[in-house]
Design a protein around this motif. Structure first.
Motif, mmCIF file in Angstrom:
data_model
loop_
_atom_site.group_PDB
_atom_site.id
_atom_site.type_symbol
_atom_site.label_atom_id
_atom_site.label_comp_id
_atom_site.label_asym_id
_atom_site.label_seq_id
_atom_site.Cartn_x
_atom_site.Cartn_y
_atom_site.Cartn_z
ATOM 1 N N ASP A 149 0.842 -1.202 0.000
ATOM 2 C CA ASP A 149 0.000 0.000 0.000
ATOM 3 C C ASP A 149 0.875 1.250 0.000
ATOM 4 O O ASP A 149 0.611 2.219 -0.721
ATOM 5 C CB ASP A 149 -0.921 0.022 1.224
ATOM 6 N N PHE A 150 1.917 1.223 0.806
ATOM 7 C CA PHE A 150 2.826 2.372 0.878
ATOM 8 C C PHE A 150 3.598 2.535 -0.431
ATOM 9 O O PHE A 150 3.747 3.657 -0.934
ATOM 10 C CB PHE A 150 3.802 2.183 2.044
ATOM 11 N N VAL A 151 4.084 1.431 -0.989
ATOM 12 C CA VAL A 151 4.838 1.497 -2.248
ATOM 13 C C VAL A 151 3.974 2.092 -3.354
ATOM 14 O O VAL A 151 4.419 2.978 -4.099
ATOM 15 C CB VAL A 151 5.342 0.094 -2.641
ATOM 16 N N VAL A 177 12.531 4.294 1.502
ATOM 17 C CA VAL A 177 12.890 2.879 1.574
ATOM 18 C C VAL A 177 13.284 2.502 3.003
ATOM 19 O O VAL A 177 12.855 1.467 3.526
ATOM 20 C CB VAL A 177 14.047 2.567 0.599
ATOM 21 N N GLN A 178 14.083 3.354 3.626
ATOM 22 C CA GLN A 178 14.493 3.043 4.995
ATOM 23 C C GLN A 178 13.310 3.003 5.952
ATOM 24 O O GLN A 178 13.192 2.098 6.782
ATOM 25 C CB GLN A 178 15.532 4.066 5.472
ATOM 26 N N TRP A 201 11.772 -0.221 8.278
ATOM 27 C CA TRP A 201 11.430 -0.195 9.704
ATOM 28 C C TRP A 201 9.957 -0.549 9.912
ATOM 29 O O TRP A 201 9.611 -1.235 10.887
ATOM 30 C CB TRP A 201 11.726 1.177 10.297
ATOM 31 N N PHE A 202 9.095 -0.111 9.000
ATOM 32 C CA PHE A 202 7.670 -0.449 9.077
ATOM 33 C C PHE A 202 7.474 -1.962 8.942
ATOM 34 O O PHE A 202 6.728 -2.575 9.719
ATOM 35 C CB PHE A 202 6.911 0.289 7.966
ATOM 36 N N LEU A 246 23.101 5.677 0.844
ATOM 37 C CA LEU A 246 21.972 4.802 1.187
ATOM 38 C C LEU A 246 21.373 5.162 2.540
ATOM 39 O O LEU A 246 20.156 5.097 2.731
ATOM 40 C CB LEU A 246 22.413 3.341 1.170
ATOM 41 N N LEU A 247 22.233 5.540 3.474
ATOM 42 C CA LEU A 247 21.763 5.912 4.815
ATOM 43 C C LEU A 247 21.432 7.401 4.920
ATOM 44 O O LEU A 247 21.021 7.856 5.978
ATOM 45 C CB LEU A 247 22.820 5.550 5.859
#
Length: 345
Positions: A81-83, A151-152, A156-157, A196-197
């Motif tokens: 759903d988020f994507v 993405v990060q 975590w989600f 990436l971070l």
């Protein structure tokens, strides 16, 4: 006065936050058309104004994204759903903006703007910088930062760790300070890991998240306010000094928002600017620079050339918003909803 608003989050998000995003986009446009163009290309005459500070509208974007993405994930059922939500919001307008910008750049743009077509192809990924390609529009670098933040947060989600966001933020700040200190002392740090971070910007996203928590979980406000202070300390330690001032100003703006003192931003012109802000950001630099370059070569004063470019990209952004961005977003989300509607029993 408590730093907690009694207004519903959705109401403020739709009006004040979008208006703030619009003003930040306008500040970036002003910076690019005056100062940045002058530094990179050179105006053929005196530019009557300069907006050096407009460059830091980007950091305000990051605070807003932290607030909005955490809010979105709290209301999200599944990772897909988020994507779908983020894809429908970002990519249709982005891909269309690349096509429009390419048409302008390769017809009336400066020779230096005309990238190899392989780079333009990589631009469609939104992560072209880490893939080694150049941006057709110099503003696109921030989209990679935003995407990696999404993405990060999605990771975590999916791990069910957003309820431990305080610990995640503390880890972010330690990593940011570690990378910043290593850079100051000339130590080698991994470019890929840093990108990436998003270590150069993560404290700004964190401040946005914490302001969302202040708004929705006032019982935890002491801890959240303390963490906002630590974010500012981390910015001061990890980055160049001016970014600490930027962080303080952005935090002050969000504090005013939390207290309900930015209701002026509900005025319809601000709301309109907020509505077109994403499309305006996508279109403004490559197209605007091409227009300014052509107009100045034909004898138009730099100030008027910049104003004409701003008007042109605002018109284009309005069309992109209402004819592509919103219809595509709604169509994709409707399709996704139909595909996952409950099956009648």
């Amino acid at each position: 006065m408590a730093l907690v608003s009694q207004h519903p989050v959705s109401q403020a998000r739709v009006v004040e936050l979008d208006a703030l995003r619009g003003l930040a986009a306008l500040a970036v446009v002003a910076f690019h058309y005056t100062t940045h163009y002058g530094n990179e290309v050179g105006h053929l005459g005196d530019m009557p104004v300069s907006f050096d500070f407009g460059n830091y509208g980007v950091e305000l974007f990051f605070l807003i994204s932290g607030f909005v993405i955490f809010m979105t994930l709290e209301r999200t059922r599944t990772a897909m759903d988020f994507v779908v939500s983020r894809f429908s919001r970002l990519f249709p307008a982005y891909w269309t903006a690349i096509l429009l910008s390419s048409v302008v750049v390769y017809t009336i743009g400066m020779p230096s703007q005309r990238l190899p077509w392989s780079d333009v192809a990589f631009d469609f990924t939104m992560i072209q910088e880490i893939l080694g390609a150049e941006h057709l529009d110099g503003s696109y670098w921030t989209l990679q930062v935003e995407l990696f933040f999404y993405v990060q947060m999605l990771v975590w989600f999916m791990l069910g760790q957003l309820k431990r966001i305080h610990w995640i933020i503390l880890a972010w700040l330690l990593i940011a300070v570690g990378f910043g200190e290593a850079d100051k002392h000339g130590m080698h740090v991994s470019y890929t890991i840093g990108e990436l971070l998003i270590v150069r910007y993560i404290p700004f996203f964190a401040i946005g998240i914490l302001f969302y928590r202040l708004r929705t979980q006032p019982q935890n406000r002491k801890g959240d306010i303390a963490l906002i202070g630590l974010c500012l300390v981390a910015i001061g330690l990890a980055y160049k000094p001016v970014l600490l001032l930027v962080g303080v100003v952005c935090t002050a703006i969000f504090a005013l928002f939390q207290l309900g003192w930015l209701r002026l931003l509900r005025w319809s012109p601000f709301a309109f600017l907020g509505a077109i802000s994403y499309s305006l950001y996508l279109l403004h630099q490559a197209i605007g620079f091409s227009v300014i370059w052509q107009l100045e070569r034909h004898g138009v004063a730099p100030g008027l050339a910049a104003l004409a470019a701003a008007v042109m990209v605002t018109v284009l952004a309005t069309g992109l918003t209402w004819w592509v961005e919103r219809p595509a977003m709604q169509a994709i989300r409707r399709w996704w909803k139909r595909q996952h509607a409950p099956v009648p029993t």
